[in-house]
Structure formats: C-alpha cells, structure tokens
Scaffold this active site. Structure first.
Site, PDB file in Angstrom:
ATOM      1  CE1 TYR A 185      -4.058  -2.301   0.213  1.00 36.46           C
ATOM      2  CE2 TYR A 185      -2.802  -3.394   2.329  1.00 36.46           C
ATOM      3  CZ  TYR A 185      -3.202  -3.519   0.958  1.00 36.46           C
ATOM      4  OH  TYR A 185      -4.580  -4.190   1.040  1.00 36.46           O
ATOM      5  CG  HIS A 231      -5.076   1.429   0.647  1.00 27.41           C
ATOM      6  ND1 HIS A 231      -5.730   0.904   2.125  1.00 27.41           N
ATOM      7  CD2 HIS A 231      -5.321   0.548   0.209  1.00 27.41           C
ATOM      8  CE1 HIS A 231      -6.514  -0.223   1.993  1.00 27.41           C
ATOM      9  NE2 HIS A 231      -5.548  -1.013   1.054  1.00 27.41           N
TER      10      HIS A 231
HETATM   11 MG    MG Z   1      -8.303  -1.491  -2.309  1.00 27.74          MG
END
Ligand code: MG
Length: 410
Positions: free
Chosen positions: A157, A207
């Site tokens: 992320y 994200h």
């Molecule tokens: Mg996602």
C-alpha cells in the site's frame, strides 16, 4: 412456509484472518443458509450484533427477504455503521441462500440468470522492487491472469517505505512518505508497461494515501499508462474532489470499499464521477442493497468491481460471483487466491479455506466459476472451522503515519 429458528455467527480464521459467517437455520429439517458478515477488524462486535438480531428474527417467514432487511435496518434506530451493516448482511445473504435452495436454483438465477459463464478477475502483484513484480506478473500471465494490480513497496500500500528522519519522540506506527510513494508507483507502473506492453491490464490502489491535490496530479500522470482503473485516489471524506480528477484526465476511477452509506455512492454514480463501484458487499448491508446499486450503476454506465480481498469469507466471494454473473454492467472481480508465489502451484482458493468451505469458487485461466448447486452453492464444515479459532490481533497497518509522526488514514 419455513420459519427462522436460529441465527448465529461462526468465527473462524483458517488463514489467520478472522472471518465471520452467519448461519440462519429454519424449522424445516436440513434447510439453512450462510452469509458473510466479515468486518475483520471488529469481528467480535459483529458477532454480538448478530446475537442481538436473533430475537428479532426467530419465528419470522424466511421468504420475506426485503421485509426482513428493512426491519433489521430500522430496528436499531441508528443505522449505516459497519458493525450493524455486516450483521444485517450476514442474515440477508443467508436468506438469499435459503431462497435459492427452496427454489432449487443458484442465486444468479434469482437475479435474472447468467450474462456470462464466468467472471474475469484481477489479482494482486506486490513486490519489493521492479524485478520481483516482473516475476510475479510473468507467473500470473502464465496462468491466464491478465488483470494485475501493481503495487510497489514490500507492503503493497505504499506504506513502511519511509526510513528518513522523524521528529524525536515520534510514536510507533507504519511510516510512509506520500510523495515518495507517488514517484515510486509511477516509475514502477511505467516499467511494467514497458516490459509487458498491452499484455497486462494494470490496476493500482492509492489506498487514499495522498493529499487531495496530489491525488489529482497522480491520476493525471497515470493517464499515459492507460490503467484499467485507479482505485481509492481519495478518502470517502473528500469524495467531492473526484470532480477535479475528472476534469484533469481520463484515467478510469474506482471507488467504494470504505462506503457504508447510500449518501456516499449515490452522488458518485449519478454524476458519473467514477467508472467502477467497489463496495464491500457486507459493509453496505448485503445482497439486497448491492443488487439495487448494481442496477443503478447499469443505468448510469458505471461498472461493478466488488471488493474481494482476503478478509471476505469464501461465502462472500461466492456472493460477489453470483452478482457478477448476473450483472450486465459487471466490470472486473477482485479475488484473493493462495498467494504463495510458487510458480509450479496452481492459483486457486487456499486449501484451508477449501477444507472449511466446501464448494469454493474455482479460478481457471483468469476467470472465476461458480457451481450450479441451489443457493450460493457453498457450505461450511463447522468442525473444520473450529480447528481454526479466531485470533486477537492489533493491526499495525491501520496505524499509518506521515514522516512528521502525524496519523494519516491508510
Ligand atoms: Mg482497495
């Protein structure tokens, strides 16, 4: 007419991710349904909410799904929160499973029948560097998967990449530099596009880790990469900024996994500010609301890409798939197979999950297949589930921080 006789939550963690499954039993021997109610971060709260719904439901007619959904939704007066929505979803999905079993039809038949034989999936390739990502893309392509989410940085992320200076006394957490993440991600995706050309459909999940202005810039810089979609460029609190991204570029936009409330998805769909809706079906309250929003998307030209990570139980993955098969505006399905990165191992649902949930969807050549059994076509072996009890974990990844030590939503 069968009546609800028992409602309970079953907790299990075959892959060390806590899953919540609701079992609705009836007064007709052998007739029961299963639903996913997984909100993994607060799984015990969902189980308690399910327990509190049971007295409201016992003795009621299983056939009246819409009536029961509305009753569960309004009965607590306060509504639209993730705990209650997941509990409602667990019951709702189980009732659809029961209705399919009573009709002798798979759930996709109840939704109008198949628009396609199987659902195209995308898988996650995260790598610590370009070389590892390349290897993983090769592995997916060899198994027929062309839609690949590309995330660089070991933890996918954009987090944990920051090793620079922090203020003295900074609190523990997952540190990252949003602008460094942005530069690294662009460079990585450019590399993948260069190596694989059009053989790979690239997806990327921000994200919600950028400032709003940087998110507009990032989406604009992604335009030349011809992404399949860019996901969660903005947090739900700032969805008004999607209009600015739309004006700046043509990058296809996906949004919705964090949504709980119709006020979040209605404006984005009706104003055509996103291309793919990505709600987590249990988070929005189950199949009853999801099928309505899927149809709304069809009318506005917005496609579905329901959230399908590892913290959706196989019952939830199966539900996603039934809706995918029956929706003309299906776009793509996120799926979470056994990511063990062994090139000789066939991609599919993890073996422990298959042991606990007989009837899991099958992945073949980039497509996910349902079976034709009545209902959802998936079961739960309770004695196998009990071998994998839930575990209490204090998540670190949701304690993300900027270089100066301040919290930033992951
Ligand atoms: Mg996602």
């Amino acid at each position: 007419m069968p009546k609800i006789s028992r409602v309970r939550a079953i907790l299990t963690a075959p892959q060390k991710t806590n899953l919540v499954v609701v079992k609705v039993e009836t007064d007709q021997p052998g007739l029961y349904g299963l639903g996913c109610a997984t909100f993994t971060q607060r799984f015990r709260a969902v189980a308690t909410a399910v327990e509190q719904l049971e007295p409201l439901l016992v003795g009621r007619d299983v056939e009246r799904i819409e009536e029961l959904w509305q009753l569960m939704y309004q009965h607590s007066y306060w509504r639209n929160g993730p705990v209650l929505n997941n509990a409602i979803a667990g019951v709702d999905i189980a009732l659809w499973d029961i209705k399919g079993k009573m009709a002798g039809m798979p759930v996709y038949q109840l939704l109008g029948g198949k628009c396609r034989e199987a659902a195209a999936v995308y898988l996650h390739a995260q790598g610590r560097d370009e070389k590892q990502l390349e290897e993983r893309c090769h592995m997916f392509l060899e198994q027929g998967v062309h839609h690949i989410r590309i995330q660089c940085g070991e933890f996918a992320y954009g987090g944990r990449d920051y090793s620079g200076h922090r203020p003295d006394g900074s609190l523990p957490g997952v540190y990252y530099d949003p602008r460094a993440y942005m530069r690294l991600s662009l460079k990585t995706m450019e590399h993948i596009r260069k190596v694989f050309g059009d053989r790979v459909e690239i997806l990327h999940d921000v994200h919600e880790r950028l400032s709003c202005a940087d998110a507009v810039d990032f989406a604009k810089q992604c335009e030349s990469l011809r992404l399949f979609f860019l996901e969660d460029a903005l947090p739900p609190e700032n969805i008004d900024w999607f209009a600015n991204i739309r004006q700046a570029c043509t990058t296809p936009l996906a949004m919705g996994e964090l949504f709980n409330n119709p006020r979040e998805w209605i404006p984005l769909i009706s104003q055509r500010l996103i291309d793919f809706m990505r709600m987590h079906i249990t988070q929005m309250g189950g199949l009853t609301p999801a099928r309505k929003v899927a149809v709304m998307g069809e009318l506005f030209g917005v496609r579905t890409a329901w959230h399908g990570p590892g913290d959706v139980s196989p019952v939830g993955h199966m539900l996603n798939l039934h809706l995918d098969l029956a929706s003309p505006n299906f776009g793509i399905q996120e799926f979470s197979p056994n990511y063990n990165w062994d090139p000789d191992k066939k991609l599919g649902m993890d073996e422990r999950l298959q042991e606990v949930f007989p009837g899991c969807p099958e992945l073949r050549n980039g497509y996910l297949y349902a079976n034709d059994n009545p209902g959802l076509g998936i079961d739960l072996d309770e004695s196998a589930a009990a071998k994998y009890p839930p575990i209490d974990i204090l998540d670190e990844w949701t304690q993300s921080r900027l270089p100066d030590g301040s919290l930033h939503r992951p």
